[in-house]
Scaffold this active site. Structure first.
Site, PDB file in Angstrom:
ATOM      1  N   GLY A   1      -8.385 -25.246  -7.709  1.00 33.30           N
ATOM      2  CA  GLY A   1      -8.290 -26.548  -7.051  1.00 33.30           C
ATOM      3  C   GLY A   1      -9.457 -27.464  -7.353  1.00 33.30           C
TER       4      GLY A   1
ATOM      5  N   TYR B   1      -5.640 -23.403   0.727  1.00 31.07           N
ATOM      6  CA  TYR B   1      -5.797 -22.926   2.102  1.00 31.07           C
ATOM      7  C   TYR B   1      -4.665 -23.360   3.033  1.00 31.07           C
ATOM      8  CZ  TYR B   1     -10.454 -20.882   1.219  1.00 31.07           C
ATOM      9  OH  TYR B   1     -11.503 -20.119   0.772  1.00 31.07           O
TER      10      TYR B   1
ATOM     11  N   ASP C   1      -9.053 -38.594  -8.854  1.00 27.98           N
ATOM     12  CA  ASP C   1      -9.740 -37.328  -9.106  1.00 27.98           C
ATOM     13  C   ASP C   1     -11.171 -37.476  -8.587  1.00 27.98           C
ATOM     14  OD1 ASP C   1     -11.161 -35.213 -10.209  1.00 27.98           O
ATOM     15  OD2 ASP C   1     -10.290 -35.443 -12.210  1.00 27.98           O
TER      16      ASP C   1
ATOM     17  N   GLY D   1      -4.935 -27.574   0.085  1.00 26.74           N
ATOM     18  CA  GLY D   1      -4.370 -27.010  -1.150  1.00 26.74           C
ATOM     19  C   GLY D   1      -4.131 -25.527  -0.956  1.00 26.74           C
TER      20      GLY D   1
ATOM     21  N   ASP E   1     -12.487 -27.248  -6.353  1.00 26.77           N
ATOM     22  CA  ASP E   1     -13.678 -26.444  -6.658  1.00 26.77           C
ATOM     23  C   ASP E   1     -13.754 -26.167  -8.170  1.00 26.77           C
ATOM     24  OD1 ASP E   1     -15.892 -24.831  -6.240  1.00 26.77           O
ATOM     25  OD2 ASP E   1     -14.793 -23.181  -5.290  1.00 26.77           O
TER      26      ASP E   1
HETATM   27  N1  AR6 Z   1      -9.777 -34.404  -6.942  1.00 26.84           N
HETATM   28  C1  AR6 Z   1      -9.359 -34.638  -5.666  1.00 26.84           C
HETATM   29  N2  AR6 Z   1      -8.570 -33.776  -4.985  1.00 26.84           N
HETATM   30  C2  AR6 Z   1      -8.172 -32.659  -5.624  1.00 26.84           C
HETATM   31  C3  AR6 Z   1      -8.560 -32.350  -6.948  1.00 26.84           C
HETATM   32  C4  AR6 Z   1      -9.392 -33.278  -7.613  1.00 26.84           C
HETATM   33  N3  AR6 Z   1      -9.832 -33.072  -8.875  1.00 26.84           N
HETATM   34  N4  AR6 Z   1      -7.999 -31.148  -7.294  1.00 26.84           N
HETATM   35  C5  AR6 Z   1      -7.276 -30.732  -6.224  1.00 26.84           C
HETATM   36  N5  AR6 Z   1      -7.366 -31.649  -5.229  1.00 26.84           N
HETATM   37  P1  AR6 Z   1      -7.961 -27.054  -2.828  1.00 26.84           P
HETATM   38  P2  AR6 Z   1      -8.596 -25.799  -0.234  1.00 26.84           P
HETATM   39  C6  AR6 Z   1      -6.772 -31.645  -3.886  1.00 26.84           C
HETATM   40  O1  AR6 Z   1      -6.957 -25.999  -3.116  1.00 26.84           O
HETATM   41  O2  AR6 Z   1      -7.196 -25.931   0.212  1.00 26.84           O
HETATM   42  C7  AR6 Z   1     -10.490 -23.030  -4.203  1.00 26.84           C
HETATM   43  O3  AR6 Z   1     -10.105 -21.932  -4.992  1.00 26.84           O
HETATM   44  C8  AR6 Z   1      -5.567 -30.764  -3.647  1.00 26.84           C
HETATM   45  O4  AR6 Z   1      -4.379 -31.410  -4.054  1.00 26.84           O
HETATM   46  O5  AR6 Z   1      -8.864 -27.479  -3.901  1.00 26.84           O
HETATM   47  O6  AR6 Z   1      -9.711 -26.193   0.705  1.00 26.84           O
HETATM   48  C9  AR6 Z   1     -11.767 -22.749  -3.433  1.00 26.84           C
HETATM   49  O7  AR6 Z   1     -12.680 -21.983  -4.175  1.00 26.84           O
HETATM   50  C10 AR6 Z   1      -5.631 -30.600  -2.132  1.00 26.84           C
HETATM   51  O8  AR6 Z   1      -5.012 -31.715  -1.487  1.00 26.84           O
HETATM   52  O9  AR6 Z   1      -8.926 -26.610  -1.589  1.00 26.84           O
HETATM   53  C11 AR6 Z   1     -11.256 -22.002  -2.235  1.00 26.84           C
HETATM   54  O10 AR6 Z   1     -11.045 -20.640  -2.527  1.00 26.84           O
HETATM   55  C12 AR6 Z   1      -7.117 -30.655  -1.819  1.00 26.84           C
HETATM   56  O11 AR6 Z   1      -7.753 -31.150  -2.988  1.00 26.84           O
HETATM   57  C13 AR6 Z   1      -9.925 -22.666  -1.952  1.00 26.84           C
HETATM   58  O12 AR6 Z   1      -9.495 -23.216  -3.208  1.00 26.84           O
HETATM   59  C14 AR6 Z   1      -7.740 -29.327  -1.463  1.00 26.84           C
HETATM   60  O13 AR6 Z   1      -7.145 -28.296  -2.258  1.00 26.84           O
HETATM   61  C15 AR6 Z   1     -10.065 -23.813  -0.990  1.00 26.84           C
HETATM   62  O14 AR6 Z   1      -8.805 -24.296  -0.668  1.00 26.84           O
END
Ligand code: AR6
Length: 172
Positions: free
Chosen positions: A30, A124, A8, A122, A32
């Site tokens: 996610g 996106y 994490d 994630g 964020d």
């Molecule tokens: N630590 C590490 N990785 C993580 C964690 C964590 N705590 N939580 C999720 N992931 P995403 P995106 C991974 O959806 O695709 C948001 O709503 C997850 O499994 O967080 O860039 C923003 O505000 C995935 O592999 O980001 C935007 O609207 C990766 O992090 C949108 O999501 C990215 O997933 C951005 O989407």
């Protein structure tokens, strides 16, 4: 210099944690959501200040901006906006720019250690294989030009993502 860990990102003891944000800078799901939840309201307050100032129109895709890390065990959060995956338009240069601009900003801040999530993979929808190759290439090249950065860590949230990054890393 480049490390891969399963875990994490909010628990990482590094100078900079990179957030996969959206252009509003006002939070989301996610990674964020996790960063704002664990970091506390100081991060959102700093993001609102950015929106009230230079970033009235939001943060553009591929760009990066820094705020406090609030209660996280990091000094700064660097927010970057990844591109949404498209099978018809190649947005790879924007994903590459997220990593390079985040690293440049971290180096400018005087950071030595930085942790990245797998941006855009994630919500996106970017395929992991492709995202890993872009991410690792960008970070390997950019850290070679940033002597102040001693560690760039990819924090992969689940085993499949870790395995994909590990395979891409071995191909570098
Ligand atoms: N630590 C590490 N990785 C993580 C964690 C964590 N705590 N939580 C999720 N992931 P995403 P995106 C991974 O959806 O695709 C948001 O709503 C997850 O499994 O967080 O860039 C923003 O505000 C995935 O592999 O980001 C935007 O609207 C990766 O992090 C949108 O999501 C990215 O997933 C951005 O989407």
């Amino acid at each position: 210099m480049i490390e891969l860990v399963l875990g994490d990102i909010t628990t990482q003891h590094v100078d900079v944690i990179v957030n996969a944000a959206n252009s509003s800078l006002l939070g989301g799901g996610g990674v964020d959501g996790a960063i704002h939840r664990k970091g506390g309201p100081e991060i959102l307050a700093a993001c609102r200040e950015l929106r009230a100032g230079h970033y009235g129109g939001g943060l553009k895709t591929g760009h990066a901006v820094a705020t406090t890390a609030g209660r996280l065990p990091a000094k700064w959060v660097v927010h970057t906006v990844g591109p949404v995956w498209s099978a018809t338009n190649d947005h790879s240069p924007l994903l590459d720019a997220c990593y390079r601009n985040s690293l440049k900003l971290a180096a400018d801040l005087g950071a030595h250690t930085i942790a990245f999530p797998a941006i855009s993979t994630g919500i996106y929808g970017w395929p992991l294989d492709s995202a890993a190759a872009i991410a690792l290439t960008a970070v390997a090249e950019e850290t070679a030009n940033s002597p102040g950065i001693t560690t760039a860590r990819f924090v992969l949230f689940d085993q499949p993502a870790y395995d994909v990054f590990e395979r891409a890393f071995s191909r570098l």
